[in-house]
Design an enzyme around this catalytic site. Structure first.
Site, PDB file in Angstrom:
ATOM      1  N   SER A 154       0.836  -1.189   0.000  1.00 44.81           N
ATOM      2  CA  SER A 154       0.000   0.000   0.000  1.00 44.81           C
ATOM      3  C   SER A 154       0.884   1.257   0.000  1.00 44.81           C
ATOM      4  O   SER A 154       1.727   1.422  -0.876  1.00 44.81           O
ATOM      5  CB  SER A 154      -0.959  -0.038   1.181  1.00 44.81           C
ATOM      6  OG  SER A 154      -1.985   0.906   1.055  1.00 44.81           O
ATOM      7  N   GLU A 248      -9.581  -3.769  -6.505  1.00 53.97           N
ATOM      8  CA  GLU A 248      -9.041  -2.667  -5.705  1.00 53.97           C
ATOM      9  C   GLU A 248      -9.236  -1.326  -6.403  1.00 53.97           C
ATOM     10  O   GLU A 248      -9.041  -1.218  -7.620  1.00 53.97           O
ATOM     11  CB  GLU A 248      -7.544  -2.865  -5.466  1.00 53.97           C
ATOM     12  CG  GLU A 248      -7.171  -4.048  -4.607  1.00 53.97           C
ATOM     13  CD  GLU A 248      -5.721  -3.977  -4.194  1.00 53.97           C
ATOM     14  OE1 GLU A 248      -5.325  -2.964  -3.593  1.00 53.97           O
ATOM     15  OE2 GLU A 248      -4.977  -4.930  -4.479  1.00 53.97           O
ATOM     16  N   HIS A 278      -7.490  -5.526  -0.805  1.00 60.40           N
ATOM     17  CA  HIS A 278      -6.256  -4.757  -0.705  1.00 60.40           C
ATOM     18  C   HIS A 278      -5.277  -5.447   0.251  1.00 60.40           C
ATOM     19  O   HIS A 278      -5.611  -5.784   1.391  1.00 60.40           O
ATOM     20  CB  HIS A 278      -6.607  -3.359  -0.197  1.00 60.40           C
ATOM     21  CG  HIS A 278      -5.462  -2.407  -0.135  1.00 60.40           C
ATOM     22  ND1 HIS A 278      -4.782  -1.979  -1.250  1.00 60.40           N
ATOM     23  CD2 HIS A 278      -4.887  -1.773   0.918  1.00 60.40           C
ATOM     24  CE1 HIS A 278      -3.842  -1.127  -0.897  1.00 60.40           C
ATOM     25  NE2 HIS A 278      -3.875  -0.989   0.414  1.00 60.40           N
TER      26      HIS A 278
END
Length: 322
Positions: A154, A248, A278
């Protein structure tokens, strides 16, 4: 899609996504919730967790996951520098032990999980400065660049990629490769999947992405290449391995980086896994797809750290849907 993954998506849609629909981000609430909900796995047999938070340990502030009695540095010792996700404003090495521990044991290598400074107390480029300094410390401690992999998920994935760019531009020797789980590479939130996957993503709403970016950026333009690597020139980077989920909102952050990397002559493999949430490898060992993804990631780490030092690499067109 396994029933375990479906259950995780259901849970996140009920418990996490509503938080991203709010018009303002409550930083302290986000930090408290993730710290409370973090599942901390047991340290595997013959491995040890070593916390490094003393003032003299800067810039290697964080956690080592390493084999008991294993060599910590040297010409033949390999290591992973891991940057945790959390939008640059929450989470920590502790919250990400569920991905770091199984990656370390699968790869058979120590991992240093970096506790970089968080926004909004420390805005861009504080996190980047910490990651670059940590990499340089590993080099100074005796690790060879071609035995280091920089990894992250991320926001930490975007940070890992930005770290490579900063090192390249400064003339530092580059690592063996870069491993990215669902990287956040566009803080301007211009990817088409921000809109097309809004509602499909069980974790995030599309508008939440730009909202979170402001906490980290401050007055920095959202398209700054060291904050949003999707806008950078990616030439000269080591091999990249990227994993992302098909639903996502950040999917295009991976796709566009992969396309730009290949166009710049960088070896890059992107795997898009169907209907995975995610950073789903964080759900190991509960989700079968998380275990398989970590197997793939560990294989990449072993391959690039055992290969001859990369000089000029050829672009890879590999992209798979799993």
């Amino acid at each position: 899609m396994s029933w375990q993954s479906a259950l995780a998506c259901w849970y996140m849609r009920r418990q996490f996504r509503p938080e991203t629909l709010k018009p303002r981000i409550n930083v302290e609430r986000a930090r408290a919730l993730t710290a409370k909900r973090a599942w901390v796995p047991r340290v595997p047999k013959d491995w040890q967790l070593r916390e490094v938070y003393g003032a003299t340990d800067t810039p290697l502030r964080g956690e080592w996951v390493e084999p008991v009695g294993g060599a910590r540095a040297g010409a033949d010792a390999a290591v992973v520098l891991y940057c945790h996700g959390g939008g640059y404003y929450f989470c920590s090495p502790r919250t990400h032990r569920s991905i770091v521990f199984p990656l370390a044991t699968r790869a058979g290598l120590p991992i240093f999980s970096l506790d970089y400074r968080l926004a909004p107390e420390h805005r861009f480029p504080a996190a980047l400065d910490d990651a670059v300094a940590a990499y340089r410390r590993l080099i100074a401690d005796g690790y060879a660049p071609q035995k280091i992999v920089v990894a992250g998920d991320s926001a930490g994935g975007g940070l890992a990629l930005a770290t490579l760019l900063a090192l390249r531009d400064a003339g530092d020797p580059l690592p063996a490769g870069c491993l990215l789980f669902s990287p956040w590479t566009d803080l301007a939130a211009t990817g088409a999947s921000i809109r097309t996957n809004d509602g499909l993503d069980p974790m995030f709403s599309g508008p939440a992405i730009a909202l979170a970016a402001k906490l980290y950026l401050g007055e920095t333009p959202a398209d700054h290449p060291l904050a949003s690597p999707v806008y950078a020139d990616l030439h000269g980077l080591p091999p990249l391995f990227i994993l992302a989920g098909s639903t996502e909102v950040l999917l295009d952050d991976s796709r566009r980086v992969a396309d730009k990397a290949r166009a710049a002559g960088v070896e890059c493999e992107l795997e898009v896994w169907k209907k995975m949430p995610h950073v789903w490898p964080m759900f190991a060992p509960f989700i079968p797809e998380a275990n398989r993804a970590l197997d793939r990631a560990a294989s990449f780490v072993r391959r690039v750290t055992s290969a001859p030092q990369h000089a000029a690499t050829q672009p890879s067109s590999a992209m798979s849907s799993v």
